[in-house]
Write a protein that holds these residues in place. Sequence first.
Motif, PDB file in Angstrom:
ATOM      1  N   GLU A 350       4.969  -6.842  -9.286  1.00 10.38           N
ATOM      2  CA  GLU A 350       4.458  -6.340 -10.560  1.00 10.38           C
ATOM      3  C   GLU A 350       4.007  -7.483 -11.456  1.00 10.38           C
ATOM      4  O   GLU A 350       2.991  -7.384 -12.150  1.00 10.38           O
ATOM      5  CB  GLU A 350       5.543  -5.502 -11.259  1.00 10.38           C
ATOM      6  CG  GLU A 350       5.900  -4.209 -10.540  1.00 10.38           C
ATOM      7  CD  GLU A 350       4.692  -3.303 -10.352  1.00 10.38           C
ATOM      8  OE1 GLU A 350       3.877  -3.200 -11.300  1.00 10.38           O
ATOM      9  OE2 GLU A 350       4.537  -2.729  -9.262  1.00 10.38           O
ATOM     10  N   ARG A 353       0.671  -8.669 -10.184  1.00 11.73           N
ATOM     11  CA  ARG A 353      -0.385  -7.716 -10.507  1.00 11.73           C
ATOM     12  C   ARG A 353      -0.801  -7.843 -11.967  1.00 11.73           C
ATOM     13  O   ARG A 353      -1.995  -7.782 -12.305  1.00 11.73           O
ATOM     14  CB  ARG A 353       0.087  -6.294 -10.212  1.00 11.73           C
ATOM     15  CG  ARG A 353       0.119  -5.963  -8.716  1.00 11.73           C
ATOM     16  CD  ARG A 353       0.700  -4.594  -8.481  1.00 11.73           C
ATOM     17  NE  ARG A 353       0.701  -4.259  -7.061  1.00 11.73           N
ATOM     18  CZ  ARG A 353       1.330  -3.210  -6.553  1.00 11.73           C
ATOM     19  NH1 ARG A 353       2.013  -2.388  -7.361  1.00 11.73           N
ATOM     20  NH2 ARG A 353       1.296  -2.972  -5.253  1.00 11.73           N
ATOM     21  N   GLU A 354       0.178  -8.014 -12.848  1.00 11.97           N
ATOM     22  CA  GLU A 354      -0.131  -8.179 -14.267  1.00 11.97           C
ATOM     23  C   GLU A 354      -0.954  -9.441 -14.493  1.00 11.97           C
ATOM     24  O   GLU A 354      -1.881  -9.463 -15.306  1.00 11.97           O
ATOM     25  CB  GLU A 354       1.163  -8.229 -15.074  1.00 11.97           C
ATOM     26  CG  GLU A 354       1.898  -6.894 -15.152  1.00 11.97           C
ATOM     27  CD  GLU A 354       3.216  -7.016 -15.895  1.00 11.97           C
ATOM     28  OE1 GLU A 354       3.483  -8.107 -16.446  1.00 11.97           O
ATOM     29  OE2 GLU A 354       3.978  -6.029 -15.923  1.00 11.97           O
ATOM     30  N   LYS A 356      -3.004 -10.858 -12.345  1.00 10.63           N
ATOM     31  CA  LYS A 356      -4.360 -10.684 -11.822  1.00 10.63           C
ATOM     32  C   LYS A 356      -5.188  -9.748 -12.716  1.00 10.63           C
ATOM     33  O   LYS A 356      -6.415  -9.892 -12.802  1.00 10.63           O
ATOM     34  CB  LYS A 356      -4.301 -10.132 -10.397  1.00 10.63           C
ATOM     35  CG  LYS A 356      -3.668 -11.088  -9.392  1.00 10.63           C
ATOM     36  CD  LYS A 356      -3.833 -10.625  -7.971  1.00 10.63           C
ATOM     37  CE  LYS A 356      -5.261 -10.753  -7.512  1.00 10.63           C
ATOM     38  NZ  LYS A 356      -5.430 -10.449  -6.079  1.00 10.63           N
ATOM     39  N   LYS A 357      -4.524  -8.789 -13.386  1.00 13.14           N
ATOM     40  CA  LYS A 357      -5.248  -7.835 -14.228  1.00 13.14           C
ATOM     41  C   LYS A 357      -5.505  -8.369 -15.635  1.00 13.14           C
ATOM     42  O   LYS A 357      -6.327  -7.819 -16.365  1.00 13.14           O
ATOM     43  CB  LYS A 357      -4.458  -6.523 -14.334  1.00 13.14           C
ATOM     44  CG  LYS A 357      -4.413  -5.722 -13.031  1.00 13.14           C
ATOM     45  CD  LYS A 357      -3.593  -4.459 -13.229  1.00 13.14           C
ATOM     46  CE  LYS A 357      -3.532  -3.640 -11.944  1.00 13.14           C
ATOM     47  NZ  LYS A 357      -2.710  -2.410 -12.130  1.00 13.14           N
ATOM     48  N   ALA A 358      -4.786  -9.431 -16.016  1.00 11.67           N
ATOM     49  CA  ALA A 358      -4.886  -9.942 -17.381  1.00 11.67           C
ATOM     50  C   ALA A 358      -6.320 -10.372 -17.698  1.00 11.67           C
ATOM     51  O   ALA A 358      -6.999 -10.987 -16.873  1.00 11.67           O
ATOM     52  CB  ALA A 358      -3.925 -11.115 -17.566  1.00 11.67           C
ATOM     53  N   LYS A 359      -6.769 -10.063 -18.894  1.00  7.67           N
ATOM     54  CA  LYS A 359      -8.114 -10.434 -19.315  1.00  7.67           C
ATOM     55  C   LYS A 359      -8.188 -11.934 -19.583  1.00  7.67           C
ATOM     56  O   LYS A 359      -7.236 -12.539 -20.073  1.00  7.67           O
ATOM     57  CB  LYS A 359      -8.496  -9.663 -20.579  1.00  7.67           C
ATOM     58  CG  LYS A 359      -8.657  -8.153 -20.358  1.00  7.67           C
ATOM     59  CD  LYS A 359      -9.110  -7.468 -21.632  1.00  7.67           C
ATOM     60  CE  LYS A 359      -9.310  -5.966 -21.401  1.00  7.67           C
ATOM     61  NZ  LYS A 359      -9.746  -5.284 -22.649  1.00  7.67           N
ATOM     62  N   LYS A 360      -9.309 -12.515 -19.244  1.00 10.76           N
ATOM     63  CA  LYS A 360      -9.511 -13.934 -19.461  1.00 10.76           C
ATOM     64  C   LYS A 360      -9.833 -14.203 -20.937  1.00 10.76           C
ATOM     65  O   LYS A 360     -10.461 -13.384 -21.616  1.00 10.76           O
ATOM     66  CB  LYS A 360     -10.657 -14.448 -18.587  1.00 10.76           C
ATOM     67  CG  LYS A 360     -10.462 -14.199 -17.090  1.00 10.76           C
ATOM     68  CD  LYS A 360      -9.232 -14.902 -16.541  1.00 10.76           C
ATOM     69  CE  LYS A 360      -9.095 -14.668 -15.049  1.00 10.76           C
ATOM     70  NZ  LYS A 360      -7.878 -15.294 -14.491  1.00 10.76           N
ATOM     71  N   ASP A 373      -4.574 -20.698 -15.728  1.00 14.24           N
ATOM     72  CA  ASP A 373      -4.180 -19.929 -14.546  1.00 14.24           C
ATOM     73  C   ASP A 373      -3.163 -20.692 -13.705  1.00 14.24           C
ATOM     74  O   ASP A 373      -2.199 -20.107 -13.200  1.00 14.24           O
ATOM     75  CB  ASP A 373      -5.413 -19.585 -13.703  1.00 14.24           C
ATOM     76  CG  ASP A 373      -6.310 -18.550 -14.365  1.00 14.24           C
ATOM     77  OD1 ASP A 373      -5.848 -17.901 -15.319  1.00 14.24           O
ATOM     78  OD2 ASP A 373      -7.469 -18.415 -13.938  1.00 14.24           O
ATOM     79  N   GLU A 438      -0.661 -14.078  -3.466  1.00 11.03           N
ATOM     80  CA  GLU A 438      -0.552 -12.966  -2.522  1.00 11.03           C
ATOM     81  C   GLU A 438      -0.916 -13.357  -1.093  1.00 11.03           C
ATOM     82  O   GLU A 438      -0.872 -12.516  -0.197  1.00 11.03           O
ATOM     83  CB  GLU A 438      -1.431 -11.804  -2.986  1.00 11.03           C
ATOM     84  CG  GLU A 438      -0.973 -11.198  -4.313  1.00 11.03           C
ATOM     85  CD  GLU A 438      -1.838 -10.035  -4.753  1.00 11.03           C
ATOM     86  OE1 GLU A 438      -1.282  -8.937  -4.974  1.00 11.03           O
ATOM     87  OE2 GLU A 438      -3.054 -10.226  -4.885  1.00 11.03           O
TER      88      GLU A 438
END
Length: 480
Positions: A350, A353-354, A356-360, A373, A438
Amino acid sequence: MSLTITIKYGGKTHEIALSESSKGLDLKQSIQDLTQVPIARQKILVKGGKLADETPVVELQRLKQPFLVLGTPDKNLPTKPIEKQVFLEDMSMHQLNPISNDPSGLVNLGNTCYLNSTLQALYKIKDLTKKVETYTPSQGARGGELVMALKSLFLSMDKKQEKVTPTFFLALFRSILPQFAENVNGRYLQQDAEEAFTQLINNLDNSLNIKDLFRIEMKEVSTCVALPEEEAQINFEESLKLNCHIDIKTNFLRDGILNGLSDIITKHNDLLNSDTDYQLKRTITRLPKYLTVQFVRFFWRTDTRKKLKILRRVQFPFELDLSEMLDESIRSEKVEVRDKLRKIEKDNIEVIREFKKAKKDISLTPLQQQEEDEMKIESIKTKFRDEFKQVVPSGFDFESTTENPSSVYELQAVIAHAGTSADSGHYQAFVRDDNDLEGERWWKFNDDKVSSINKERIESLAGGGESDSALILIYKGVGL
């Protein structure tokens, strides 16, 4: 009284001397003086977070590890005197050699792909790389020449040049191990990568004592098939790799390894006063930090006098669990740690995933975003390590261990072969990208040609024809 803090910045390691009373802000000021990275831009990873200004530096020294520093320098800060401008036409070929963040390729010096792929796989084993790069031969010591040559090579690879030419190492390698200097009419012949891998480990061990990183211990139980009531004979043996034996029924790595752990041999039985069959069964009593698995794909054909290749497709996992192959003496402990580790892995998914989904952050430059990053990736890895430390046996030392506390491994590197014979064809290395949490992104090393590939390409190395087939798999204990 002074103390020393080690940092990593820009791919290099630096030591900073401070007083025992220094605080985090003092360290940041020293980093600014050294790197020209302003304090406000510095990101220093400490136990998954950022270094606070009031943190006593003496607490950091007790951790005995380098700290990653990220941040872009400020050109307006005081700098060293400006060097004389050098024009493009005045630069040497060495100065013009392009530099990138991609790993270095190794130039093929004539049928040396077997060695290049082996070196790329060994370079991935960071415990070995660290021992090589910190090695200093003692006065009067012998046998360290190969280590020093490898040290020079690895340091060149650390610079991430597009191409590195291993001329000196190759010459010394062939001098020490003349079986790899075989040639016809001055043309060096292709060699077996597995033999090169094994010989390098054995020779480096003379100076570095690295075998414990790979050493597997087994218990062998031998029972007479004709007299099952006779007391079984028990022996113990060691190996630096597991073999995956391939026959017409072998479809998966697990099957091939299990085939290698059992055997039927014929030997003399005193009670029967004749030769008879004995059943051998082996169980693993020690799991190393790094597990090497060899596909036994090559066999000797006396008529052609060549080591021919078994082309059968054999699938292998990215995460390998050896629990069913363990001896009863260690199985329950390893499985217990494995189950706790799996829960940590599940929780960590989780977090990844958070991330990878985070906005730049659009206000950051590409370089600043990359550094941000990298900081988050290191933070996630540290969080995972800290949680794992809570479930391993008491006294387990992550920094010095050469054993795997659980029964599970994750794939790190593959040496693959294309062709039909060990002494012909082409070898390549495939190495997992450490910056991909991953394991989806890998590096393909085709001598000096380096490219980024995805996980599906690694799955295709299962074989099934003359194209690339996995020959050696290098796994590392999960969480180590």
